[in-house]
Design a protein around this motif. Structure first.
Motif, PDB file in Angstrom:
ATOM      1  N   HIS A  41       0.853  -1.191   0.000  1.00 36.90           N
ATOM      2  CA  HIS A  41       0.000   0.000   0.000  1.00 36.90           C
ATOM      3  C   HIS A  41       0.890   1.242   0.000  1.00 36.90           C
ATOM      4  N   PHE A  42       0.559   2.206  -0.839  1.00 33.87           N
ATOM      5  CA  PHE A  42       1.267   3.484  -0.891  1.00 33.87           C
ATOM      6  C   PHE A  42       0.263   4.575  -0.543  1.00 33.87           C
ATOM      7  N   ARG A  43       0.475   5.245   0.578  1.00 40.49           N
ATOM      8  CA  ARG A  43      -0.454   6.271   1.036  1.00 40.49           C
ATOM      9  C   ARG A  43       0.297   7.574   1.210  1.00 40.49           C
ATOM     10  N   THR A  44      -0.203   8.609   0.567  1.00 38.26           N
ATOM     11  CA  THR A  44       0.341   9.951   0.738  1.00 38.26           C
ATOM     12  C   THR A  44      -0.672  10.752   1.543  1.00 38.26           C
ATOM     13  N   LEU A  45      -0.216  11.332   2.626  1.00 38.20           N
ATOM     14  CA  LEU A  45      -1.102  12.081   3.506  1.00 38.20           C
ATOM     15  C   LEU A  45      -1.282  13.511   3.012  1.00 38.20           C
ATOM     16  N   GLU A  46      -2.405  14.066   3.347  1.00 38.60           N
ATOM     17  CA  GLU A  46      -2.736  15.429   2.936  1.00 38.60           C
ATOM     18  C   GLU A  46      -1.746  16.430   3.525  1.00 38.60           C
ATOM     19  N   ALA A  47      -1.453  17.459   2.765  1.00 36.98           N
ATOM     20  CA  ALA A  47      -0.494  18.480   3.207  1.00 36.98           C
ATOM     21  C   ALA A  47      -1.064  19.275   4.379  1.00 36.98           C
ATOM     22  N   VAL A  48      -0.292  19.384   5.430  1.00 34.50           N
ATOM     23  CA  VAL A  48      -0.721  20.114   6.621  1.00 34.50           C
ATOM     24  C   VAL A  48      -0.912  21.597   6.314  1.00 34.50           C
ATOM     25  N   LEU A  49      -0.079  22.147   5.440  1.00 29.80           N
ATOM     26  CA  LEU A  49      -0.137  23.580   5.153  1.00 29.80           C
ATOM     27  C   LEU A  49      -1.455  24.033   4.548  1.00 29.80           C
ATOM     28  N   GLU A  50      -2.166  23.138   3.913  1.00 28.71           N
ATOM     29  CA  GLU A  50      -3.414  23.527   3.262  1.00 28.71           C
ATOM     30  C   GLU A  50      -4.649  23.023   3.996  1.00 28.71           C
ATOM     31  N   ASN A  51      -4.475  22.606   5.229  1.00 31.16           N
ATOM     32  CA  ASN A  51      -5.585  22.102   6.013  1.00 31.16           C
ATOM     33  C   ASN A  51      -5.670  22.835   7.336  1.00 31.16           C
ATOM     34  N   ILE A  52      -6.849  22.852   7.893  1.00 29.31           N
ATOM     35  CA  ILE A  52      -7.069  23.519   9.167  1.00 29.31           C
ATOM     36  C   ILE A  52      -6.523  22.629  10.281  1.00 29.31           C
ATOM     37  N   ILE A  61      -2.183  -0.948  13.375  1.00 26.80           N
ATOM     38  CA  ILE A  61      -1.834  -2.099  12.549  1.00 26.80           C
ATOM     39  C   ILE A  61      -2.216  -3.371  13.282  1.00 26.80           C
ATOM     40  N   TYR A  62      -2.982  -4.195  12.589  1.00 25.11           N
ATOM     41  CA  TYR A  62      -3.425  -5.481  13.099  1.00 25.11           C
ATOM     42  C   TYR A  62      -2.866  -6.574  12.190  1.00 25.11           C
ATOM     43  N   GLU A  63      -3.094  -7.798  12.553  1.00 22.35           N
ATOM     44  CA  GLU A  63      -2.553  -8.915  11.772  1.00 22.35           C
ATOM     45  C   GLU A  63      -3.066  -8.914  10.333  1.00 22.35           C
ATOM     46  N   ASP A  64      -4.307  -8.524  10.126  1.00 18.73           N
ATOM     47  CA  ASP A  64      -4.929  -8.628   8.806  1.00 18.73           C
ATOM     48  C   ASP A  64      -5.304  -7.304   8.154  1.00 18.73           C
ATOM     49  N   ARG A  65      -5.113  -6.190   8.863  1.00 12.00           N
ATOM     50  CA  ARG A  65      -5.530  -4.895   8.312  1.00 12.00           C
ATOM     51  C   ARG A  65      -4.775  -3.742   8.969  1.00 12.00           C
ATOM     52  N   MET A  66      -4.818  -2.611   8.300  1.00 10.50           N
ATOM     53  CA  MET A  66      -4.236  -1.381   8.818  1.00 10.50           C
ATOM     54  C   MET A  66      -5.324  -0.315   8.749  1.00 10.50           C
ATOM     55  N   ILE A  67      -5.480   0.416   9.822  1.00  9.66           N
ATOM     56  CA  ILE A  67      -6.500   1.471   9.870  1.00  9.66           C
ATOM     57  C   ILE A  67      -5.815   2.806  10.096  1.00  9.66           C
ATOM     58  N   ILE A  68      -6.177   3.783   9.267  1.00  9.05           N
ATOM     59  CA  ILE A  68      -5.735   5.162   9.492  1.00  9.05           C
ATOM     60  C   ILE A  68      -6.956   5.923   9.982  1.00  9.05           C
ATOM     61  N   ARG A  69      -6.847   6.433  11.185  1.00  8.24           N
ATOM     62  CA  ARG A  69      -7.931   7.230  11.759  1.00  8.24           C
ATOM     63  C   ARG A  69      -7.560   8.699  11.569  1.00  8.24           C
ATOM     64  N   GLY A  70      -8.210   9.306  10.596  1.00 10.98           N
ATOM     65  CA  GLY A  70      -7.902  10.688  10.259  1.00 10.98           C
ATOM     66  C   GLY A  70      -8.479  11.673  11.248  1.00 10.98           C
ATOM     67  N   ILE A  71      -7.710  12.676  11.576  1.00  8.52           N
ATOM     68  CA  ILE A  71      -8.114  13.781  12.433  1.00  8.52           C
ATOM     69  C   ILE A  71      -8.096  15.029  11.564  1.00  8.52           C
ATOM     70  N   GLY A  72      -9.089  15.879  11.736  1.00  6.25           N
ATOM     71  CA  GLY A  72      -9.178  17.070  10.891  1.00  6.25           C
ATOM     72  C   GLY A  72      -9.486  16.665   9.464  1.00  6.25           C
ATOM     73  N   ASN A  73      -8.702  17.149   8.504  1.00  7.23           N
ATOM     74  CA  ASN A  73      -8.946  16.847   7.095  1.00  7.23           C
ATOM     75  C   ASN A  73      -8.187  15.627   6.581  1.00  7.23           C
ATOM     76  N   CYS A  74      -7.524  14.894   7.463  1.00  6.79           N
ATOM     77  CA  CYS A  74      -6.848  13.667   7.047  1.00  6.79           C
ATOM     78  C   CYS A  74      -7.900  12.586   6.791  1.00  6.79           C
ATOM     79  N   THR A  75      -7.844  11.959   5.659  1.00  7.18           N
ATOM     80  CA  THR A  75      -8.825  10.949   5.273  1.00  7.18           C
ATOM     81  C   THR A  75      -8.601   9.643   6.024  1.00  7.18           C
ATOM     82  N   SER A  76      -9.640   9.161   6.675  1.00 11.73           N
ATOM     83  CA  SER A  76      -9.594   7.859   7.341  1.00 11.73           C
ATOM     84  C   SER A  76      -9.739   6.754   6.303  1.00 11.73           C
ATOM     85  N   ALA A  77      -9.117   5.604   6.576  1.00 10.56           N
ATOM     86  CA  ALA A  77      -9.205   4.485   5.643  1.00 10.56           C
ATOM     87  C   ALA A  77      -8.832   3.194   6.355  1.00 10.56           C
TER      88      ALA A  77
END
Length: 83
Positions: A41-52, A61-77
């Protein structure tokens, strides 16, 4: 993209059994791609400079999955790590 991204991806593919993901930063709108050959997986995070502030993500990170919990304008996935 890195100017020699094809070379870099080819190198990383050789370690697809141990590399689950690669994080990068500063893409203005973020981005995501999963390499079909290696499953990396290749994930590029949103630029901090353009977000509130605060804008960031927490990675779980779990054995079978990875979760990104976004705060603010960071996209969760959630990403499947079986490959």
């Amino acid at each position: 993209l890195v100017w020699n991204y094809e070379e870099v991806v080819e190198l990383l593919r050789g370690y697809g059994d141990v590399i689950l993901c690669s994080f990068a930063g500063h893409a203005h709108k973020g981005g995501y791609k999963r390499d079909e050959e290696s499953g990396i997986h290749f994930r590029t995070l949103e630029a901090v400079l353009e977000n509130i502030p605060p804008t960031y993500g927490k990675v779980e990170i779990y054995e079978d999955r990875m979760i990104i919990r976004g705060i603010g304008n960071c996209t969760s996935a959630e990403y499947d790590l079986s490959h």
